[in-house]
Design a protein around this motif. Structure first.
Motif, PDB file in Angstrom:
ATOM      1  N   THR A   1      -5.593  12.414   0.917  1.00 39.80           N
ATOM      2  CA  THR A   1      -5.032  11.261   0.522  1.00 39.80           C
ATOM      3  C   THR A   1      -3.717  11.026   1.284  1.00 39.80           C
ATOM      4  O   THR A   1      -3.156  11.908   1.704  1.00 39.80           O
TER       5      THR A   1
ATOM      6  N   VAL B   1      -3.733   6.119  -1.266  1.00 40.78           N
ATOM      7  CA  VAL B   1      -4.990   5.804  -0.462  1.00 40.78           C
ATOM      8  C   VAL B   1      -5.885   6.950  -0.346  1.00 40.78           C
ATOM      9  O   VAL B   1      -5.412   7.887   0.159  1.00 40.78           O
ATOM     10  N   ASP B   2      -7.192   6.802  -0.582  1.00 41.31           N
ATOM     11  CA  ASP B   2      -7.982   7.847  -0.401  1.00 41.31           C
ATOM     12  C   ASP B   2      -8.996   7.786   0.706  1.00 41.31           C
ATOM     13  O   ASP B   2      -9.734   6.575   0.981  1.00 41.31           O
TER      14      ASP B   2
ATOM     15  N   ASP C   1     -12.433   6.693   0.776  1.00 41.59           N
ATOM     16  CA  ASP C   1     -13.037   5.325   0.251  1.00 41.59           C
ATOM     17  C   ASP C   1     -12.852   4.306   1.047  1.00 41.59           C
ATOM     18  O   ASP C   1     -12.033   4.032   1.876  1.00 41.59           O
TER      19      ASP C   1
ATOM     20  N   ASP D   1     -13.041   1.133   1.174  1.00 42.73           N
ATOM     21  CA  ASP D   1     -12.470   0.095   0.949  1.00 42.73           C
ATOM     22  C   ASP D   1     -10.702   0.264   1.110  1.00 42.73           C
ATOM     23  O   ASP D   1     -10.156  -0.615   1.335  1.00 42.73           O
ATOM     24  N   GLN D   2     -10.358   1.685   1.043  1.00 43.80           N
ATOM     25  CA  GLN D   2      -8.872   1.606   1.209  1.00 43.80           C
ATOM     26  C   GLN D   2      -8.795   2.292   2.694  1.00 43.80           C
ATOM     27  O   GLN D   2      -7.471   1.965   3.046  1.00 43.80           O
TER      28      GLN D   2
ATOM     29  N   MET E   1      -4.920   2.242   6.579  1.00 44.92           N
ATOM     30  CA  MET E   1      -4.816   2.309   5.264  1.00 44.92           C
ATOM     31  C   MET E   1      -4.340   1.269   4.542  1.00 44.92           C
ATOM     32  O   MET E   1      -3.130   0.631   4.735  1.00 44.92           O
ATOM     33  N   HIS E   2      -5.193   0.756   3.539  1.00 45.47           N
ATOM     34  CA  HIS E   2      -4.793  -0.613   2.922  1.00 45.47           C
ATOM     35  C   HIS E   2      -3.944  -0.360   1.616  1.00 45.47           C
ATOM     36  O   HIS E   2      -4.591   0.480   0.710  1.00 45.47           O
TER      37      HIS E   2
ATOM     38  N   PRO F   1      -2.332  -1.154  -2.006  1.00 40.71           N
ATOM     39  CA  PRO F   1      -2.800  -1.972  -3.172  1.00 40.71           C
ATOM     40  C   PRO F   1      -1.252  -2.866  -3.369  1.00 40.71           C
ATOM     41  O   PRO F   1      -1.438  -3.809  -4.161  1.00 40.71           O
TER      42      PRO F   1
ATOM     43  N   LYS G   1      -4.829  -3.839  -7.637  1.00 39.92           N
ATOM     44  CA  LYS G   1      -6.168  -3.774  -7.071  1.00 39.92           C
ATOM     45  C   LYS G   1      -6.129  -4.251  -5.606  1.00 39.92           C
ATOM     46  O   LYS G   1      -5.544  -5.187  -5.255  1.00 39.92           O
ATOM     47  N   LEU G   2      -7.306  -3.543  -4.965  1.00 42.89           N
ATOM     48  CA  LEU G   2      -7.160  -4.078  -3.734  1.00 42.89           C
ATOM     49  C   LEU G   2      -8.022  -5.285  -3.368  1.00 42.89           C
ATOM     50  O   LEU G   2      -7.669  -6.314  -2.556  1.00 42.89           O
TER      51      LEU G   2
END
Length: 295
Positions: free
Chosen positions: A81, A94-95, A98, A100-101, A125-126, A128, A212-213
């Protein structure tokens, strides 16, 4: 944003070459992207990276993505992370496992030409929660979040250094500008209060909403509008009426909330001057393709 980042990065790199095609100039390579940098052994390291945003190289007006620019294209996302911190503690995590992240993309031709690189990738890295104006942040990263050589070579850890103040940590992202949007996040709508809570003389303190993203119908968006410079008014809009704002115009720094009314979330903020002429705008929601078209 990509074009702006590339223009700034070329100044940071100080490349001593006149090559402008997307190819490595003589003596340069993914292991040695600049004449001012020593060559590294890509068998033992994933190579150089350039974090954005960071001290002296802040994002402008809005930032919900942390980026690592790397000249070595032969890297992959690993495990672990990256964590964003401020003086109060953890802000977001952020993982890297993932999609999405965290995602990785090849640098575009224009980016390569501007930076005088022959190859490269950007790891995004997105967050939240977007960066807030005037806040001091720093980033830590686990070892092995990026790998190369079939996973045998792992990226270094970015730790917190006890001997340094927050503003002098290795990676200190920030957002700046006379105006913009800060601290934006989406969350599920708060639950309706129970009869007991409504009757209570002192209702229980509201729990902090979990960011939430990916927003969806029924969620809430919350953020701060910052005004200054030529931007005298901020106007909320939603091109497909997917976000409802009770108040559409703001003439001073304000905290804004809106309700998501459709799953296809498309909205933004237009900043205008005293004459009502647009100064700039920010496009939000599920609008990656629209943002590219606008650039």
């Amino acid at each position: 944003m990509k074009k702006l980042v590339a223009l700034i990065l070329v100044c940071l790199l100080c490349m001593a070459t006149t090559a402008f095609a997307a190819e490595w100039a003589e003596g340069l390579s993914p292991a040695k992207p600049s004449n001012l940098k020593p060559a590294v052994d890509l068998n033992t390291t994933v190579g150089y990276w350039l974090p954005f945003p960071r001290s002296g190289l802040p994002a402008e007006r809005y930032c919900d993505v942390l980026e690592l620019y790397m000249p070595n294209p032969d890297v992959a996302l690993g495990e672990g992370t990256a964590t964003l911190w401020n003086a109060d503690g953890e802000v977001a995590k952020v993982d890297f496992a993932d999609p999405d992240q965290v995602e990785m993309r090849d640098l575009e031709e224009e980016e390569l030409e501007i930076m005088h690189w022959g190859s490269g990738v950007c790891i995004e890295m997105h967050l939240p929660v977007s960066l807030a104006f005037g806040e001091t942040y720093y980033v830590t990263m686990d070892e092995g979040t990026i790998t190369s050589n079939g996973g045998k070579t792992k990226s270094m850890q970015i730790p917190y250094t006890d001997q340094l103040p927050l503003e002098e940590q290795y990676w200190t992202p920030s957002v700046t500008g006379d105006f913009g949007v800060g601290g934006l996040y989406y969350s599920a709508a708060p639950a309706e209060p129970t009869d007991e809570e409504e009757e209570a003389a002192e209702p229980a303190e509201e729990a902090h909403a979990e960011p939430k993203l990916k927003p969806a119908k029924g969620d809430v968006v919350s953020f701060d509008v910052v005004l200054g410079g030529d931007a005298k008014t901020a106007i909320m809009y939603s091109e497909n009426n997917s976000v409802y704002f009770e108040t559409l115009e703001y003439t001073e720094n304000s905290h804004v909330t809106g309700t998501i009314t459709e799953d296809d979330v498309r909205w933004g903020v237009v900043f205008v001057d005293e004459a009502g002429q647009p100064v700039d705008y920010l496009v939000m929601g599920n609008l990656d393709e629209a943002e590219e078209t606008a650039e």
